[in-house]
Write a protein that holds these residues in place. Structure first.
Motif, PDB file in Angstrom:
ATOM      1  N   ALA A  67      62.331  41.098   2.511  1.00  0.00           N
ATOM      2  CA  ALA A  67      62.967  41.410   3.667  1.00  0.00           C
ATOM      3  C   ALA A  67      62.225  41.919   4.999  1.00  0.00           C
ATOM      4  CB  ALA A  67      64.215  42.478   3.778  1.00  0.00           C
ATOM      5  N   TYR A  68      60.752  42.156   4.332  1.00  0.00           N
ATOM      6  CA  TYR A  68      59.847  42.684   5.311  1.00  0.00           C
ATOM      7  C   TYR A  68      58.810  41.459   5.594  1.00  0.00           C
ATOM      8  CZ  TYR A  68      60.939  47.488   3.975  1.00  0.00           C
ATOM      9  OH  TYR A  68      61.608  48.609   4.061  1.00  0.00           O
ATOM     10  N   GLN A  69      57.983  41.619   6.917  1.00  0.00           N
ATOM     11  CA  GLN A  69      56.831  40.899   7.104  1.00  0.00           C
ATOM     12  C   GLN A  69      55.656  41.839   7.156  1.00  0.00           C
ATOM     13  OE1 GLN A  69      57.008  38.545  10.668  1.00  0.00           O
ATOM     14  NE2 GLN A  69      59.049  38.030  10.467  1.00  0.00           N
ATOM     15  N   MET A  70      54.465  41.394   6.122  1.00  0.00           N
ATOM     16  CA  MET A  70      53.214  41.931   6.042  1.00  0.00           C
ATOM     17  C   MET A  70      52.309  41.760   7.024  1.00  0.00           C
ATOM     18  SD  MET A  70      51.329  42.509   2.345  1.00  0.00           S
ATOM     19  CE  MET A  70      50.881  40.629   2.243  1.00  0.00           C
ATOM     20  N   ARG A  71      51.873  42.915   7.467  1.00  0.00           N
ATOM     21  CA  ARG A  71      50.608  43.004   8.310  1.00  0.00           C
ATOM     22  C   ARG A  71      49.474  43.639   7.550  1.00  0.00           C
ATOM     23  NH1 ARG A  71      52.621  42.105  13.575  1.00  0.00           N
ATOM     24  NH2 ARG A  71      54.622  40.821  13.215  1.00  0.00           N
ATOM     25  N   LEU A  72      48.395  42.953   7.750  1.00  0.00           N
ATOM     26  CA  LEU A  72      47.172  43.922   6.806  1.00  0.00           C
ATOM     27  C   LEU A  72      46.058  43.925   7.752  1.00  0.00           C
ATOM     28  CD1 LEU A  72      46.746  40.862   4.122  1.00  0.00           C
ATOM     29  CD2 LEU A  72      47.774  43.188   3.807  1.00  0.00           C
ATOM     30  N   ALA A  73      45.405  45.219   7.711  1.00  0.00           N
ATOM     31  CA  ALA A  73      44.290  45.754   8.421  1.00  0.00           C
ATOM     32  C   ALA A  73      43.138  44.912   7.872  1.00  0.00           C
ATOM     33  CB  ALA A  73      44.210  47.164   8.124  1.00  0.00           C
ATOM     34  N   PRO A  74      42.128  45.148   8.595  1.00  0.00           N
ATOM     35  CA  PRO A  74      40.913  44.031   8.541  1.00  0.00           C
ATOM     36  C   PRO A  74      40.170  44.849   6.996  1.00  0.00           C
ATOM     37  CG  PRO A  74      40.658  45.279  10.752  1.00  0.00           C
ATOM     38  CD  PRO A  74      41.987  45.549  10.245  1.00  0.00           C
ATOM     39  N   LEU A  75      39.553  43.999   6.509  1.00  0.00           N
ATOM     40  CA  LEU A  75      39.059  44.141   5.172  1.00  0.00           C
ATOM     41  C   LEU A  75      37.834  44.858   4.854  1.00  0.00           C
ATOM     42  CD1 LEU A  75      39.569  44.094   1.972  1.00  0.00           C
ATOM     43  CD2 LEU A  75      38.679  41.696   2.006  1.00  0.00           C
ATOM     44  N   SER A  76      37.586  45.617   4.327  1.00  0.00           N
ATOM     45  CA  SER A  76      36.195  46.308   4.279  1.00  0.00           C
ATOM     46  C   SER A  76      35.850  46.459   2.834  1.00  0.00           C
ATOM     47  CB  SER A  76      36.030  47.649   4.822  1.00  0.00           C
ATOM     48  OG  SER A  76      34.823  48.110   4.854  1.00  0.00           O
ATOM     49  N   PHE A  77      34.671  46.034   2.430  1.00  0.00           N
ATOM     50  CA  PHE A  77      34.176  46.065   1.153  1.00  0.00           C
ATOM     51  C   PHE A  77      33.931  47.374   0.567  1.00  0.00           C
ATOM     52  CE2 PHE A  77      30.941  46.022  -2.429  1.00  0.00           C
ATOM     53  CZ  PHE A  77      31.547  44.967  -2.901  1.00  0.00           C
ATOM     54  N   GLY A  78      34.725  47.488  -0.750  1.00  0.00           N
ATOM     55  CA  GLY A  78      34.666  48.480  -1.639  1.00  0.00           C
ATOM     56  C   GLY A  78      35.746  49.437  -1.063  1.00  0.00           C
ATOM     57  N   ARG A  79      36.641  49.314  -0.031  1.00  0.00           N
ATOM     58  CA  ARG A  79      37.825  50.191   0.353  1.00  0.00           C
ATOM     59  C   ARG A  79      38.883  49.626   0.304  1.00  0.00           C
ATOM     60  NH1 ARG A  79      35.622  55.120   2.401  1.00  0.00           N
ATOM     61  NH2 ARG A  79      33.875  54.889   3.313  1.00  0.00           N
ATOM     62  N   PRO A  80      39.983  50.441   0.160  1.00  0.00           N
ATOM     63  CA  PRO A  80      41.482  50.192  -0.160  1.00  0.00           C
ATOM     64  C   PRO A  80      41.924  49.302   1.059  1.00  0.00           C
ATOM     65  CG  PRO A  80      41.125  52.653  -0.631  1.00  0.00           C
ATOM     66  CD  PRO A  80      40.005  52.113  -0.063  1.00  0.00           C
ATOM     67  N   LEU A  81      42.821  48.737   1.242  1.00  0.00           N
ATOM     68  CA  LEU A  81      43.249  47.482   2.284  1.00  0.00           C
ATOM     69  C   LEU A  81      44.729  48.213   2.637  1.00  0.00           C
ATOM     70  CD1 LEU A  81      43.082  45.343   4.190  1.00  0.00           C
ATOM     71  CD2 LEU A  81      43.796  44.043   2.456  1.00  0.00           C
ATOM     72  N   LEU A  82      44.852  48.495   3.870  1.00  0.00           N
ATOM     73  CA  LEU A  82      46.010  49.158   4.291  1.00  0.00           C
ATOM     74  C   LEU A  82      47.105  48.066   4.668  1.00  0.00           C
ATOM     75  CD1 LEU A  82      47.778  51.614   5.218  1.00  0.00           C
ATOM     76  CD2 LEU A  82      46.914  51.428   7.531  1.00  0.00           C
ATOM     77  N   ALA A  83      48.235  47.821   4.164  1.00  0.00           N
ATOM     78  CA  ALA A  83      49.368  47.020   4.566  1.00  0.00           C
ATOM     79  C   ALA A  83      50.662  47.759   5.279  1.00  0.00           C
ATOM     80  CB  ALA A  83      49.716  46.326   3.315  1.00  0.00           C
TER      81      ALA A  83
END
Length: 206
Positions: A67-83
């Motif tokens: 029921a959600y739409q997912m938006r992703l932050a920019p990807l950075s090598f070796g770092r967690p990714l915020l959704a």
């Protein structure tokens, strides 16, 4: 939604055709931090991982991941990714609202994204804890040189002492709109008697 009622009244008094930037409050967004993996460059992998994390953190009574739409932050090598997960119902509602008033939806951004982009210069070279305050909620974001490392939502009351939990290095919006503390993030355009939530809307205006 209270915001749409206020905006509807304003548009009725000041009819015009333009675009609207929507900032989605803490109460309407679910945040997930996807642990680093080289496969995060694949959106399908991000979706699978987010689905699994959501299932771990959710109860049976909550609305499902679908029921959600997912938006992703920019990807950075070796770092967690915020959704950021925004309910599809909220997106449909505000998009339809704009259409009914002959306005275009220019941008739909979570509150954290709007504040983060606006004040990135303050966090990109430092480490600390950012507190985003919205009514009875506080979004606590730990960051390291421009990257989110952890986040959590907790209850908040401006009437308690101390109002901001210990360890917070930056707070938004300023608790005192006229005389902010050193760690408060401020914006021009707010009057002392304004609702502090307006500060989030101003983050989208440059």
């Amino acid at each position: 939604m209270t915001a749409t009622r206020v905006l509807r009244s304003w548009l009725h008094a000041h009819p015009f055709q333009s675009s609207i930037e929507w900032v989605i409050g803490i109460d309407h967004v679910r945040y997930l931090l996807l642990p680093w993996d080289e496969r995060l460059s694949s959106r399908s992998f991000c979706h699978t991982l987010a689905t699994a994390l959501f299932a771990q953190q959710s109860t049976a009574s909550e609305i499902p991941f679908s029921a959600y739409q997912m938006r992703l932050a920019p990807l950075s090598f070796g770092r967690p990714l915020l959704a950021a997960l925004i309910p599809s119902e909220v997106i449909r509602e505000i998009t339809a609202f704009a259409s009914r008033h002959q306005c275009r939806t220019r941008r739909i951004a979570p509150a954290l994204s709007a504040v983060w982009d606006r004040f990135f210069v303050r966090v990109k070279n430092d480490s600390g804890v950012l507190a985003l305050i919205e009514e009875q909620r506080l979004l606590r974001v730990t960051y390291d040189h421009g990257h989110v490392t952890s986040l959590s939502v907790q209850p908040f009351s401006g009437e308690r002492t101390p109002a901001i939990p210990g360890g917070v290095t930056l707070a938004f919006p300023a608790r005192n709109l006229t005389m902010p503390a050193n760690g408060d993030l401020t914006l021009q355009g707010l009057a002392p008697d304004d609702d502090a939530r307006f500060a989030y809307a101003l983050c989208g205006v440059f």
